[in-house]
Enzyme design. Sequence first.
Site, PDB file in Angstrom:
ATOM      1  N   ARG A 143       1.755  -4.958   6.189  1.00  0.00           N
ATOM      2  CA  ARG A 143       1.048  -3.924   5.430  1.00  0.00           C
ATOM      3  C   ARG A 143       1.855  -2.637   5.499  1.00  0.00           C
ATOM      4  O   ARG A 143       2.214  -2.177   6.592  1.00  0.00           O
ATOM      5  CB  ARG A 143      -0.361  -3.677   5.963  1.00  0.00           C
ATOM      6  CG  ARG A 143      -1.066  -2.610   5.114  1.00  0.00           C
ATOM      7  CD  ARG A 143      -2.525  -2.447   5.409  1.00  0.00           C
ATOM      8  NE  ARG A 143      -3.131  -1.568   4.412  1.00  0.00           N
ATOM      9  CZ  ARG A 143      -4.405  -1.529   4.100  1.00  0.00           C
ATOM     10  NH1 ARG A 143      -5.248  -2.318   4.716  1.00  0.00           N
ATOM     11  NH2 ARG A 143      -4.855  -0.700   3.183  1.00  0.00           N
ATOM     12  N   TRP A 203       3.033   7.908  -2.507  1.00  0.00           N
ATOM     13  CA  TRP A 203       4.466   8.031  -2.832  1.00  0.00           C
ATOM     14  C   TRP A 203       4.640   8.868  -4.100  1.00  0.00           C
ATOM     15  O   TRP A 203       5.485   9.766  -4.150  1.00  0.00           O
ATOM     16  CB  TRP A 203       5.044   6.624  -3.023  1.00  0.00           C
ATOM     17  CG  TRP A 203       6.522   6.542  -3.240  1.00  0.00           C
ATOM     18  CD1 TRP A 203       7.490   6.454  -2.268  1.00  0.00           C
ATOM     19  CD2 TRP A 203       7.209   6.514  -4.496  1.00  0.00           C
ATOM     20  NE1 TRP A 203       8.733   6.375  -2.851  1.00  0.00           N
ATOM     21  CE2 TRP A 203       8.592   6.402  -4.223  1.00  0.00           C
ATOM     22  CE3 TRP A 203       6.798   6.559  -5.831  1.00  0.00           C
ATOM     23  CZ2 TRP A 203       9.561   6.340  -5.226  1.00  0.00           C
ATOM     24  CZ3 TRP A 203       7.764   6.502  -6.828  1.00  0.00           C
ATOM     25  CH2 TRP A 203       9.121   6.397  -6.521  1.00  0.00           C
ATOM     26  N   ASN A 253     -10.601  -2.648  -5.982  1.00  0.00           N
ATOM     27  CA  ASN A 253      -9.780  -1.827  -6.889  1.00  0.00           C
ATOM     28  C   ASN A 253     -10.433  -1.623  -8.258  1.00  0.00           C
ATOM     29  O   ASN A 253     -10.080  -0.696  -8.994  1.00  0.00           O
ATOM     30  CB  ASN A 253      -8.378  -2.420  -7.085  1.00  0.00           C
ATOM     31  CG  ASN A 253      -7.459  -2.229  -5.891  1.00  0.00           C
ATOM     32  OD1 ASN A 253      -6.529  -3.010  -5.681  1.00  0.00           O
ATOM     33  ND2 ASN A 253      -7.701  -1.194  -5.086  1.00  0.00           N
ATOM     34  N   GLU A 274       0.536 -13.202  12.650  1.00  0.00           N
ATOM     35  CA  GLU A 274       1.103 -11.992  13.250  1.00  0.00           C
ATOM     36  C   GLU A 274       0.967 -10.848  12.239  1.00  0.00           C
ATOM     37  O   GLU A 274       1.275 -11.023  11.056  1.00  0.00           O
ATOM     38  CB  GLU A 274       2.593 -12.197  13.568  1.00  0.00           C
ATOM     39  CG  GLU A 274       2.853 -13.244  14.622  1.00  0.00           C
ATOM     40  CD  GLU A 274       2.316 -12.853  15.995  1.00  0.00           C
ATOM     41  OE1 GLU A 274       2.239 -11.643  16.295  1.00  0.00           O
ATOM     42  OE2 GLU A 274       1.962 -13.772  16.762  1.00  0.00           O
ATOM     43  N   SER A 290      -8.403  -5.029   5.351  1.00  0.00           N
ATOM     44  CA  SER A 290      -8.996  -4.686   4.051  1.00  0.00           C
ATOM     45  C   SER A 290      -9.398  -5.877   3.189  1.00  0.00           C
ATOM     46  O   SER A 290      -9.021  -5.974   2.016  1.00  0.00           O
ATOM     47  CB  SER A 290      -8.028  -3.799   3.249  1.00  0.00           C
ATOM     48  OG  SER A 290      -7.844  -2.579   3.894  1.00  0.00           O
ATOM     49  N   ASP A 304       0.836  -1.207   0.000  1.00  0.00           N
ATOM     50  CA  ASP A 304       0.000   0.000   0.000  1.00  0.00           C
ATOM     51  C   ASP A 304       0.869   1.255   0.000  1.00  0.00           C
ATOM     52  O   ASP A 304       1.982   1.251   0.517  1.00  0.00           O
ATOM     53  CB  ASP A 304      -0.905  -0.023   1.246  1.00  0.00           C
ATOM     54  CG  ASP A 304      -2.092   0.919   1.106  1.00  0.00           C
ATOM     55  OD1 ASP A 304      -2.273   1.516   0.036  1.00  0.00           O
ATOM     56  OD2 ASP A 304      -2.833   1.056   2.093  1.00  0.00           O
TER      57      ASP A 304
HETATM   58  C1  FPP Z   1      -1.737   0.162  -3.426  1.00  0.00           C
HETATM   59  O1  FPP Z   1      -1.284   1.486  -3.442  1.00  0.00           O
HETATM   60  C2  FPP Z   1      -1.222  -0.614  -4.546  1.00  0.00           C
HETATM   61  C3  FPP Z   1      -1.971  -1.230  -5.509  1.00  0.00           C
HETATM   62  C4  FPP Z   1      -3.435  -1.187  -5.548  1.00  0.00           C
HETATM   63  C5  FPP Z   1      -1.345  -1.962  -6.620  1.00  0.00           C
HETATM   64  C6  FPP Z   1      -0.090  -2.689  -6.293  1.00  0.00           C
HETATM   65  C7  FPP Z   1       0.537  -3.143  -7.540  1.00  0.00           C
HETATM   66  C8  FPP Z   1       1.875  -3.152  -7.801  1.00  0.00           C
HETATM   67  C9  FPP Z   1       2.912  -2.767  -6.826  1.00  0.00           C
HETATM   68  C10 FPP Z   1       2.340  -3.622  -9.122  1.00  0.00           C
HETATM   69  C11 FPP Z   1       2.040  -5.076  -9.224  1.00  0.00           C
HETATM   70  C12 FPP Z   1       3.035  -5.775  -9.975  1.00  0.00           C
HETATM   71  C13 FPP Z   1       3.325  -7.083  -9.799  1.00  0.00           C
HETATM   72  C14 FPP Z   1       4.344  -7.696 -10.663  1.00  0.00           C
HETATM   73  C15 FPP Z   1       2.665  -7.923  -8.770  1.00  0.00           C
HETATM   74  P1  FPP Z   1      -2.385   2.637  -3.546  1.00  0.00           P
HETATM   75  O2  FPP Z   1      -2.579   2.950  -4.975  1.00  0.00           O
HETATM   76  O3  FPP Z   1      -3.593   2.211  -2.802  1.00  0.00           O
HETATM   77  O4  FPP Z   1      -1.656   3.819  -2.806  1.00  0.00           O
HETATM   78  P2  FPP Z   1      -2.378   4.954  -1.949  1.00  0.00           P
HETATM   79  O5  FPP Z   1      -3.043   4.298  -0.799  1.00  0.00           O
HETATM   80  O6  FPP Z   1      -1.209   5.795  -1.531  1.00  0.00           O
HETATM   81  O7  FPP Z   1      -3.314   5.677  -2.877  1.00  0.00           O
END
Ligand code: FPP
Length: 247
Positions: free
Chosen positions: A188, A25, A68, A207, A196, A20
């Site tokens: 997390r 970022w 999502n 844990e 979630s 997350d």
């Molecule tokens: C959460 O951050 C992240 C995601 C919903 C997607 C995660 C996906 C990747 C890291 C790429 C996947 C690639 C592979 C190869 C598995 P967010 O968008 O919820 O961040 P925020 O809470 O700051 O808005």
Amino acid sequence: MNDLYLDKENIPKHVAIIMDGNGRWAKQKGEMRIFGHTNGVESVRASLTAAGEIGIKYLTLYAFSTENWNRPKEEVAALMDLLVKAIYDEVEELNEKGVKLDTIGNTNILPDSCQVALKEAKERTKNNSGITLILALSYSSRWEIAQAIKKMAGEAKDGSLSVEAINEDLISSYLSTANYPDPELLIRTSGENRVSNFLMWQLAYTELYFTKTLWPDFKKEHFYKAIKDYQERERRFGKTSEQITDE
Ligand code: FPP
């Protein structure tokens, strides 16, 4: 933190991660959200490598939740493209390193390009015996539990499942994680202290480790720090502390 500080006799078999903080970022850097996801792929690589090096057998990553799908459609499309690209870019190396790829979730509703890439990568790595990387895609716990109940009820109705046979082990065997042990540790990132809708049945005794680090900043040393934290805990499974030390 490096792996020298870890107790090699107490390595969890299965670690799950809620990745997350990609969006925040990117925002901090004045970039689009997808920039965060793209950089998040490097953190996937870091955690997978770290996990493989210390002998973890299963790493489950929450890559795309059922919820999502409600994100702006451009972000959903970009995430799917990123996933397909990452699979094609990485499959060779994953295979060389003995990684086996699997997925959990309602993957039938992913775009075709994604399904094809996943199918090929799974097929290619299916005989590997190193770490298993389990990507949770279009996954949520409530979806999974509803699916399991529907299947059990159908079988009970047609007589192939006796209601008396339903117990905790049987329910586990109807979940998408049927082939895997429950995770000993959930990580997390990004300072959110929630589960979630992720692996809620499987996390009963897991844990939980929460860190403020945003996912794109989460690298090998952060992964090992989480394992160290896990190793310093006492897992009691409902027993007393004395019962555990006497065992
Ligand atoms: C959460 O951050 C992240 C995601 C919903 C997607 C995660 C996906 C990747 C890291 C790429 C996947 C690639 C592979 C190869 C598995 P967010 O968008 O919820 O961040 P925020 O809470 O700051 O808005």
